[in-house]
Design an enzyme around this catalytic site. Structure first.
Site, short mmCIF file in Angstrom:
data_model
loop_
_atom_site.label_atom_id
_atom_site.label_comp_id
_atom_site.label_asym_id
_atom_site.label_seq_id
_atom_site.Cartn_x
_atom_site.Cartn_y
_atom_site.Cartn_z
N ASP A 286 -72.36 31.05 58.30
CA ASP A 286 -73.28 32.18 58.40
C ASP A 286 -74.07 32.37 57.12
O ASP A 286 -73.51 32.35 56.02
CB ASP A 286 -72.45 33.44 58.68
CG ASP A 286 -73.33 34.66 58.88
OD1 ASP A 286 -74.08 34.66 59.85
OD2 ASP A 286 -73.27 35.58 58.05
N GLU A 328 -76.29 27.65 59.72
CA GLU A 328 -77.13 28.72 60.25
C GLU A 328 -78.19 29.04 59.20
O GLU A 328 -78.11 30.02 58.48
CB GLU A 328 -76.31 29.97 60.58
CG GLU A 328 -77.07 31.01 61.39
CD GLU A 328 -77.50 32.28 60.63
OE1 GLU A 328 -78.43 32.98 61.10
OE2 GLU A 328 -76.90 32.58 59.58
C1 GLC Z 1 -76.50 35.82 60.14
C2 GLC Z 1 -76.14 36.45 61.46
C3 GLC Z 1 -76.70 37.81 61.52
C4 GLC Z 1 -76.15 38.62 60.37
C5 GLC Z 1 -76.40 37.93 59.04
C6 GLC Z 1 -75.56 38.53 57.96
O1 GLC Z 1 -77.86 35.65 60.01
O2 GLC Z 1 -76.59 35.65 62.52
O3 GLC Z 1 -76.39 38.43 62.74
O4 GLC Z 1 -76.78 39.86 60.33
O5 GLC Z 1 -76.03 36.58 59.08
O6 GLC Z 1 -74.21 38.16 58.12
C1 GLC Z 2 -83.02 36.37 58.15
C2 GLC Z 2 -82.15 35.30 57.67
C3 GLC Z 2 -81.29 34.79 58.77
C4 GLC Z 2 -80.65 35.91 59.54
C5 GLC Z 2 -81.59 36.95 59.94
C6 GLC Z 2 -80.85 38.12 60.53
O1 GLC Z 2 -83.99 35.84 58.99
O2 GLC Z 2 -82.88 34.24 57.11
O3 GLC Z 2 -80.32 33.96 58.23
O4 GLC Z 2 -80.10 35.42 60.73
O5 GLC Z 2 -82.30 37.36 58.82
O6 GLC Z 2 -81.77 39.01 61.05
#
Ligand code: GLC
Ligand code: GLC
Length: 642
Positions: A286, A328
Site C-alpha cells: 500500500d 500499489e
Molecule cells: C492506498 C489505498 C487507499 C488509502 C491510502 C492510504 O492508496 O488504496 O485507500 O487511502 O493507500 O493508506
Molecule cells: C493518491 C495516491 C494513491 C492513493 C490515492 C488515494 O492518488 O497516489 O496511492 O491510492 O491517493 O486516494
C-alpha cells in the site's frame, strides 16, 4: 569494497551468534541455502540505505534472527506451498487467473460467513481474492482499514486471526490465492508505537517523523504534493500530546513511518512475515511510493524507496519465498514501471490502462490509449500487470503529458475535461461520478463512482431509457473485454459483476461522509444476487455476459502467458492488440469505443489470419470477399487463429 566477500564475512559472523538449531532438521538446509543466496543482496541494499549508520551490523544480526524466528513460525503446509511456487514461478501468468477485490463486511457478515461465499467466487472463476484491510484499526474513521492499529489482530467485528487462517486454508483448497494488504507507509495513531511516541518515549518518536516546529515541515512542503487536501492542507498534523508536528501523508490519524531508522525497517519486516505466515500468496504494498522522504524532492518514488522494497523482498525470499509483492503505485507511468521487477514487485496495478480506458470511453477515441500503451505496456516477462477498471479508490488521470502532447492534447486541460465528464458536469456526459479531493490551489481533482454509474447505468435508469441502459451494459462488457484479454491478471471489483450503482448512504455516516470514495464501496445485498437469477434484469445480463467472457478466457492459453503488441489501426475509434503464445495460438482483439459502427481495413486482420475464429460470436470469419470489417456499436472481437 568487495561486496560479495564482505557480505560473506558478515553472514559468517552473524551465524556464529544466531543459531538455526530451532528449525526442523529437514528444513535447515533449504533455509541456509536461501540465506546464503540472498543475504548478499540484502546486505548490499541495507548498506546503501543505511550508509551513515555505525550500528548497521547490529541491525543485520537482529534481522537474521528475526528471519530465523519467523521461518520457524511458518507452518509446514505453507513451506510446502513455497516449494510448489518456487517450482512454478510464473504460476500467476496463467489464463486461469482471475482476481476479485472485496471488503469482508460488504460481501459477507464476517470472516466465518465469507467462507460460505467461496462457491460464489468459484462459480465466477475467481482464483485470486484480495480482501481489503481487515486488521484492527481505530473506531470511527479509519480510512477503510488503511489505518492499522495492530497488524497481528483482525478487526473484532470481522472475527479473529484464527478464523482468518482458517479462511486462508479454505481458499487454498478451493484454488484461490489470498491477497492481503501490507500497509507499511504508516500506522494508525493508536498503534502501540504511536502511543509510546505520544507518551514522550523518544525511541518511538523516532519511529515517525516528528518536528518541534513548522520550520522543517515548511521546507518539505515546498516540493511535495497534497494527497488529501480536503482533509487538511499540507502533509503534517499537529499532535497535542507532544506539541509536535507529525508527518501524515494521508489522513491526520495515519502517521508516516520513518524508514531512515533501521529499527522501523526491522519492526515492519517482523509484521510483514507475520502476515505472510497467515497464509497469503500476495502482499499488496500500500502507498509504497511514499516510504522514503528526501528534502527538496517530491518525496515519492525515491531511489531509497526502491532499495527498501527490494530489501523487504530479499527477506521474503529467505523466510517466505512463495509470497509475491504487488505494487500499489498510482503515480506517473514512468514511476509505476520502476517498481516492477522480479526482485521488487512481481505484480503491479496498471493505473495507466485503467485511466485511459475511461478516457477512451469519454472521448470515443483510442489514440492516447494506443500511443501510451504502445511503449508502456511491456514489462519484464517475470512480472505481471494487474488490470482493473475500478477499485475501492478514486480515479486519478495518471497519463503522461508527453504522450498526450505528442497527440496535440494538453494534459492539464484534458484532465479538467475528464473530471467534468465523469462528474456529469459536461454536457451530454453519461457518467454519474462524484468529485474527490479538489485542490483549490492547483485545480486538481479526482473522481469517485462505481463502474456501473460511471458508464451511464445510473443516469439511464433514472431517465428510464432502455436504449441508454443497453449502451451502459455494452460499456461494462467492453471494459472487461480488455481487462480479460490484454495480458496480466484481470481484477474485478466487488459488485461490478452485478452492475452495482453508486451507494450514497455514506453521506448519512458521520465517519464517512467527508470521503467520497465510499460511494464506490457498496454492500452486496441478497436482492442484487437474486436479480442475477431473473432473466432480463441488468444484473443477469451483466453477470452472465461476464461469466461467458471469463469462460472463454480460461479455455485458451493465449490469454495467459503471452506477449502483447499494441496495434495502430486505420480507425482512431478502434483499439487493437495482438498476442501470440508459443503454442502457436494468436489472438487479435478489436474494440470499438463508440456507439456507432466502425470499419477497419481487413489488412489488419489478415496479418493474423485469413479465417480467424471469432471467439465471442463463435463463428469463423472469412475475409476473402471484403475489404473492411465492421464493428457494431461498442462491439469487441476476440479473433483467434491456431
Ligand atoms: C492506498 C489505498 C487507499 C488509502 C491510502 C492510504 O492508496 O488504496 O485507500 O487511502 O493507500 O493508506
Ligand atoms: C493518491 C495516491 C494513491 C492513493 C490515492 C488515494 O492518488 O497516489 O496511492 O491510492 O491517493 O486516494
Amino acid at each position: 569494497m568487495n561486496l560479495q566477500q564482505e557480505s560473506k564475512l558478515c553472514l559468517a559472523r552473524i551465524l556464529e551468534q544466531v543459531s538455526l538449531q530451532g528449525i526442523a532438521k529437514t528444513q535447515q538446509q533449504a533455509f541456509k541455502d536461501r540465506l546464503e543466496r540472498y543475504f548478499p543482496e540484502l546486505f548490499s541494499q541495507m548498506l546503501q540505505v543505511y550508509e551513515q549508520r555505525y550500528d548497521l551490523h547490529f541491525h543485520l544480526q537482529a534481522l537474521v534472527e528475526l528471519l530465523v524466528e519467523q521461518f520457524k513460525q511458518r507452518s509446514l503446509a505453507l513451506k510446502r506451498k513455497d516449494k510448489k511456487r518456487l517450482d512454478n514461478p510464473h504460476w500467476f501468468k496463467s489464463e486461469q487467473m482471475l482476481g476479485m477485490a472485496c471488503y469482508v463486511d460488504l460481501v459477507a457478515e464476517n470472516l466465518v460467513d465469507l467462507q460460505t461465499k467461496i462457491p460464489y467466487f468459484q462459480k465466477l472463476g475467481i482464483t485470486y481474492l484480495h480482501l481489503m484491510p481487515l486488521y484492527k484499526s481505530p473506531e470511527g474513521d479509519n480510512d477503510g482499514g488503511y489505518a492499522v492499529s495492530d497488524y497481528r489482530q483482525v478487526s473484532p467485528n470481522l472475527g479473529t486471526m484464527q478464523q482468518l487462517k482458517k479462511l486462508a486454508t479454505a481458499l487454498d483448497k478451493a484454488g484461490m490465492s489470498l491477497v492481503l494488504d501490507f500497509v507499511f507507509n504508516h500506522t494508525a495513531d493508536d498503534h502501540e508505537w504511536a502511543l509510546a511516541a505520544k507518551q514522550g518515549d523518544e525511541t518511538y518518536q523516532q519511529y515517525y517523523y516528528m518536528f518541534d516546529d513548522r520550520t522543517t515541515p515548511n521546507q518539505y512542503e515546498q516540493t511535495i504534493r497534497e494527497i488529501f487536501p480536503q482533509v487538511r492542507r499540507g502533509s503534517f498534523t499537529f499532535n497535542e500530546d507532544t506539541q509536535k508536528w507529525v508527518w501524515t501523508t494521508f489522513n491526520s490519524f495515519q502517521w508516516d513511518l520513518n524508514y531512515s531508522n533501521p529499527s522501523v525497517f526491522r519492526g515492519i519486516v517482523g509484521e510483514m512475515l507475520f502476515l505472510a505466515n497467515i497464509g497469503c500468496d500476495v502482499l499488496r504494498l500500500d502507498a509504497l511510493a511514499f516510504i522514503w522522504k528526501q528534502m527538496g524532492t517530491s518525496c515519492e518514488s525515491q531511489p531509497k524507496a526502491h532499495l527498501l522494497i527490494q530489501a523487504f523482498n530479499s527477506c521474503l525470499k529467505i523466510a517466505a519465498p512463495g509470497v509475491l509483492f504487488k505494487s500499489e503505485a498510482i503515480v506517473h507511468p514512468d514511476e509505476v514501471a520502476q517498481y516492477i521487477d522480479k526482485d521488487e514487485c512481481q505484480l503491479s496495478y496498471n493505473p495507466l490502462l485503467m485511466a485511459l480506458l475511461w478516457n477512451s470511453l469519454a472521448t470515443r477515441k483510442t489514440r492516447l490509449l494506443t500511443q501510451s500503451l504502445s511503449h508502456r505496456f511491456k514489462i519484464s516477462p517475470d512480472c505481471s500487470w494487474v488490470n482493473y477498471a475500478r477499485c475501492h479508490d478514486d480515479i486519478g488521470w495518471t497519463f503522461d503529458d508527453g504522450d498526450a502532447g505528442y497527440l496535440g492534447i494538453n494534459g492539464y486541460d484534458h484532465r479538467q475535461f475528464l473530471n467534468q465528464f465523469y462528474t456529469g458536469r459536461f454536457q451530454g456526459s453519461f457518467a454519474s461520478g462524484v468529485p474527490f479531493q479538489e485542490n483549490p490551489q492547483t485545480g486538481d481533482c479526482r473522481v469517485c463512482g462505481s463502474l456501473a454509474s460511471l458508464v451511464g447505468l445510473e443516469q439511464a435508469l433514472q431517465q428510464n431509457n432502455p436504449a441508454a441502459v443497453e449502451e451502459a451494459i455494452k460499456r461494462i462488457m467492453l471494459l472487461h473485454s480488455v481487462l480479460l484479454s490484454i495480458g496480466g491478471i484481470p481484477l474485478l471489483y466487488q459488485g461490478d459483476e452485478l452492475a452495482a450503482l453508486n451507494d450514497y448512504s455514506y453521506l448519512n455516516d458521520e465517519h464517512k461522509k467527508h470521503d467520497a470514495r465510499w460511494v464506490n464501496r457498496p454492500k452486496i445485498t441478497q436482492v442484487m444476487l437474486d436479480a442475477v437469477e431473473q432473466k432480463g434484469t441488468v444484473e443477469q445480463q451483466v453477470y452472465d455476459g461476464l461469466a461467458q467472457l471469463i469462460q472463454i478466457r480460461k479455455q485458451y492459453a493465449v490469454f495467459g502467458d503471452a506477449p502483447t503488441e499494441i496495434i495502430y489501426t486505420n480507425n482512431q475509434h478502434v483499439f487493437a492488440f495482438k498476442r501470440q503464445h508459443k503454442n502457436g495460438q494468436t489472438l487479435l482483439v478489436l474494440v470499438n469505443f463508440t456507439e456507432r459502427e466502425q470499419a477497419i481495413n481487413n489488412q489488419f486482420i489478415q496479418d493474423v489470419a485469413m479465417r480467424p475464429l471469432d471467439l465471442i460470436e463463435q463463428q469463423t470469419m472469412d475475409l476473402a470477399h471484403s475489404q473492411v470489417t465492421v464493428l457494431k456499436p461498442y462491439q469487441f472481437r476476440w479473433l483467434l487463429s491456431e
